[in-house]
Design a protein around this motif. Structure first.
Motif, PDB file in Angstrom:
ATOM      1  N   UNK A   1      20.452  -7.722  -4.479  1.00 39.96           N
ATOM      2  CA  UNK A   1      20.067  -6.370  -5.311  1.00 39.96           C
ATOM      3  C   UNK A   1      18.328  -6.944  -5.536  1.00 39.96           C
ATOM      4  N   UNK A   2      18.282  -8.211  -6.085  1.00 35.78           N
ATOM      5  CA  UNK A   2      16.838  -8.354  -6.507  1.00 35.78           C
ATOM      6  C   UNK A   2      15.962  -8.203  -5.160  1.00 35.78           C
ATOM      7  N   UNK A   3      16.400  -8.512  -3.880  1.00 38.91           N
ATOM      8  CA  UNK A   3      15.316  -8.447  -2.679  1.00 38.91           C
ATOM      9  C   UNK A   3      15.233  -7.085  -2.443  1.00 38.91           C
ATOM     10  N   UNK A   4      16.050  -6.322  -2.635  1.00 41.72           N
ATOM     11  CA  UNK A   4      15.961  -4.893  -2.254  1.00 41.72           C
ATOM     12  C   UNK A   4      15.050  -4.265  -3.303  1.00 41.72           C
ATOM     13  N   UNK A   5      15.098  -4.601  -4.618  1.00 40.85           N
ATOM     14  CA  UNK A   5      14.152  -4.336  -5.382  1.00 40.85           C
ATOM     15  C   UNK A   5      12.769  -4.636  -5.247  1.00 40.85           C
ATOM     16  N   UNK A   6      12.505  -5.795  -4.821  1.00 39.66           N
ATOM     17  CA  UNK A   6      11.340  -6.376  -4.069  1.00 39.66           C
ATOM     18  C   UNK A   6      10.753  -5.365  -3.041  1.00 39.66           C
ATOM     19  N   UNK A   7      11.643  -5.097  -2.197  1.00 43.45           N
ATOM     20  CA  UNK A   7      11.261  -4.720  -1.000  1.00 43.45           C
ATOM     21  C   UNK A   7      10.879  -3.118  -1.273  1.00 43.45           C
ATOM     22  N   UNK A   8      11.409  -2.468  -2.115  1.00 39.80           N
ATOM     23  CA  UNK A   8      10.947  -1.197  -2.502  1.00 39.80           C
ATOM     24  C   UNK A   8       9.815  -1.219  -3.409  1.00 39.80           C
ATOM     25  N   UNK A   9       9.578  -2.383  -4.007  1.00 38.54           N
ATOM     26  CA  UNK A   9       8.233  -2.430  -4.734  1.00 38.54           C
ATOM     27  C   UNK A   9       7.128  -2.626  -3.899  1.00 38.54           C
ATOM     28  N   UNK A  10       7.288  -3.406  -2.797  1.00 36.21           N
ATOM     29  CA  UNK A  10       6.588  -4.006  -1.842  1.00 36.21           C
ATOM     30  C   UNK A  10       5.953  -2.437  -0.912  1.00 36.21           C
ATOM     31  N   UNK A  11       7.230  -1.664  -0.557  1.00 33.41           N
ATOM     32  CA  UNK A  11       6.962  -0.217   0.053  1.00 33.41           C
ATOM     33  C   UNK A  11       5.842   0.314  -0.945  1.00 33.41           C
TER      34      UNK A  11
ATOM     35  N   UNK B   1      -1.323  -3.381   1.981  1.00 26.88           N
ATOM     36  CA  UNK B   1      -1.299  -4.802   1.481  1.00 26.88           C
ATOM     37  C   UNK B   1      -1.281  -6.043   2.306  1.00 26.88           C
ATOM     38  N   UNK B   2      -2.067  -6.933   1.891  1.00 22.66           N
ATOM     39  CA  UNK B   2      -2.198  -7.957   2.763  1.00 22.66           C
ATOM     40  C   UNK B   2      -1.196  -9.091   2.430  1.00 22.66           C
ATOM     41  N   UNK B   3      -1.361 -10.509   3.170  1.00 27.54           N
ATOM     42  CA  UNK B   3      -0.432 -11.315   2.940  1.00 27.54           C
ATOM     43  C   UNK B   3      -0.985 -11.895   1.610  1.00 27.54           C
ATOM     44  N   UNK B   4      -2.040 -12.102   1.373  1.00 27.83           N
ATOM     45  CA  UNK B   4      -2.522 -12.622   0.303  1.00 27.83           C
ATOM     46  C   UNK B   4      -2.257 -12.106  -1.064  1.00 27.83           C
ATOM     47  N   UNK B   5      -2.341 -10.699  -0.984  1.00 24.96           N
ATOM     48  CA  UNK B   5      -1.912  -9.717  -2.098  1.00 24.96           C
ATOM     49  C   UNK B   5      -0.561  -9.826  -2.377  1.00 24.96           C
ATOM     50  N   UNK B   6       0.359  -9.855  -1.250  1.00 26.41           N
ATOM     51  CA  UNK B   6       1.804 -10.231  -1.479  1.00 26.41           C
ATOM     52  C   UNK B   6       2.243 -11.527  -2.244  1.00 26.41           C
TER      53      UNK B   6
ATOM     54  N   UNK C   1       3.387 -18.320   1.573  1.00 24.66           N
ATOM     55  CA  UNK C   1       2.775 -17.795   2.772  1.00 24.66           C
ATOM     56  C   UNK C   1       3.950 -17.524   3.518  1.00 24.66           C
ATOM     57  N   UNK C   2       4.907 -18.344   3.737  1.00 23.20           N
ATOM     58  CA  UNK C   2       6.081 -18.062   4.815  1.00 23.20           C
ATOM     59  C   UNK C   2       7.051 -16.951   4.225  1.00 23.20           C
ATOM     60  N   UNK C   3       7.491 -16.831   2.643  1.00 25.55           N
ATOM     61  CA  UNK C   3       8.045 -15.989   2.397  1.00 25.55           C
ATOM     62  C   UNK C   3       7.342 -14.479   2.398  1.00 25.55           C
ATOM     63  N   UNK C   4       5.950 -14.528   2.048  1.00 29.47           N
ATOM     64  CA  UNK C   4       5.273 -13.216   2.156  1.00 29.47           C
ATOM     65  C   UNK C   4       5.380 -12.779   3.843  1.00 29.47           C
ATOM     66  N   UNK C   5       5.372 -13.411   4.638  1.00 28.99           N
ATOM     67  CA  UNK C   5       5.349 -13.233   6.182  1.00 28.99           C
ATOM     68  C   UNK C   5       6.841 -12.482   6.433  1.00 28.99           C
ATOM     69  N   UNK C   6       7.701 -13.400   5.679  1.00 28.57           N
ATOM     70  CA  UNK C   6       9.098 -12.640   5.979  1.00 28.57           C
ATOM     71  C   UNK C   6       9.209 -11.269   5.116  1.00 28.57           C
TER      72      UNK C   6
END
Length: 328
Positions: free
Chosen positions: A3-13, A22-27, A35-40
């Protein structure tokens, strides 16, 4: 997906739906990840939203961008955000700030854009939140306000435009017309409009109490403020809202060991310096003007504060100190 990852994904969208995405640095900064998590997260965005576009900007940074229409349902404001807007509008209204009207119009526009099926639930949540958060209130006396005068001042400051005011000073038996160039507002116990009087040759700025402006007429003529003028830096030259250049200089107060811990939690001036003594007393130093407003505040500390300098302020305080059962 949790659930927490889904919320983060919607926020990222939502963040990726901006004009440049949005860039990797901003994520990394926004979500506090490596960095690796931001790429995923960027890869997950592309998998869930096929319309997502990844590209390299002019500085060679990889970015993800999503058409706003794809996340329109997720862009609706939250009840907490609307409730926060209501609280700010209420505070600005209490202070007579003309920005309250513009913010209220923005709030109404945002609510009008919310689909009906969400609006009713949002309004119910918003009402509950406002009740839970409590309405912020500023008790005590405050100067009266005039909406027409506040609007004219706000428009003149944005221009900047010349303003003609009908103003009654302390020594005037009746209001007099003054043509001024407004520079900004100082907010405190009273509100002062900082402006240059065009009838005077000197470039020194004068302060006009907003509650004593009986009428304000906006001109189409604009003017140019001196380069580099900053109302925030200008405000730091005073303890309160009023300034007197003859009084500007070093200020030093010593609080007793009893009052020192309490005084340390106050910010008397943005550029203050604190010095603790071995006996537990606290000395506060800063540079400012406005002895009368300092006196008003120092009186509340009673015998728990001593004015070290300036001598003029010390003379005003001596003989008027008393013991109070509580500190400010």
């Amino acid at each position: 997906m949790s659930f927490s990852k889904a919320v983060d994904l919607l926020r990222l969208a939502r963040l990726a739906s901006g004009r440049v995405g949005i860039s990797l640095d901003e994520i990394e900064r926004e979500f506090g990840v490596v960095r690796r998590t931001a790429q995923r997260m960027g890869q997950a965005l592309a998998e869930v939203f096929p319309d997502a576009e990844d590209y390299f900007d002019s500085e060679g940074r990889k970015r993800w961008r999503l058409p706003p229409r794809r996340v329109a349902e997720f862009l609706a404001p939250q009840a907490e955000e609307i409730a926060a807007l209501d609280l700010v509008i209420e505070r600005l209204n209490d202070e007579g700030d003309s920005a309250a009207r513009a913010l209220k119009n923005l709030r109404d526009t945002v609510q009008a854009l919310i689909p009906d099926r969400h609006r009713f639930r949002l309004e119910a949540d918003q009402e509950a939140l406002l009740e839970a958060m409590g309405h912020a209130a500023r008790p005590g006396p405050r100067p009266r306000t005039r909406e027409d005068v506040d609007e004219a001042i706000a428009t003149a400051l944005k221009g900047p435009f010349v303003l003609t005011i009908s103003y009654r000073s302390r020594n005037d038996p009746a209001p007099r017309q003054r043509e001024i160039e407004p520079y900004g507002l100082l907010l405190g116990t009273r509100r002062y409009l900082v402006a240059r009087d065009r009838a005077r040759d000197a470039m020194s700025l004068r302060h006009y109490r907003v509650e004593d402006i009986e009428q304000a007429t906006l001109h189409e003529e604009s003017f140019e403020r001196p380069p580099g003028f900053d109302i925030h830096r200008y405000a730091q030259r005073a303890f309160g809202a009023f300034q007197n250049e003859d009084e500007y200089g070093p200020v030093e107060w010593r609080f007793s060991p009893r009052a020192a811990p309490h005084a340390a939690r106050f910010r008397f001036h943005p550029a203050q310096e604190l010095e603790w003594a071995q006996d537990g007393s606290l000395t506060i130093r800063f540079n400012a003007a406005g002895w009368l407003e300092m006196c008003w505040h120092l009186y509340a500390w009673g015998q728990e504060v001593e004015v070290i300098r300036p001598q003029g302020l010390k003379d005003m305080v001596i003989g008027y100190q008393r013991e109070f059962p509580a500190l400010p």
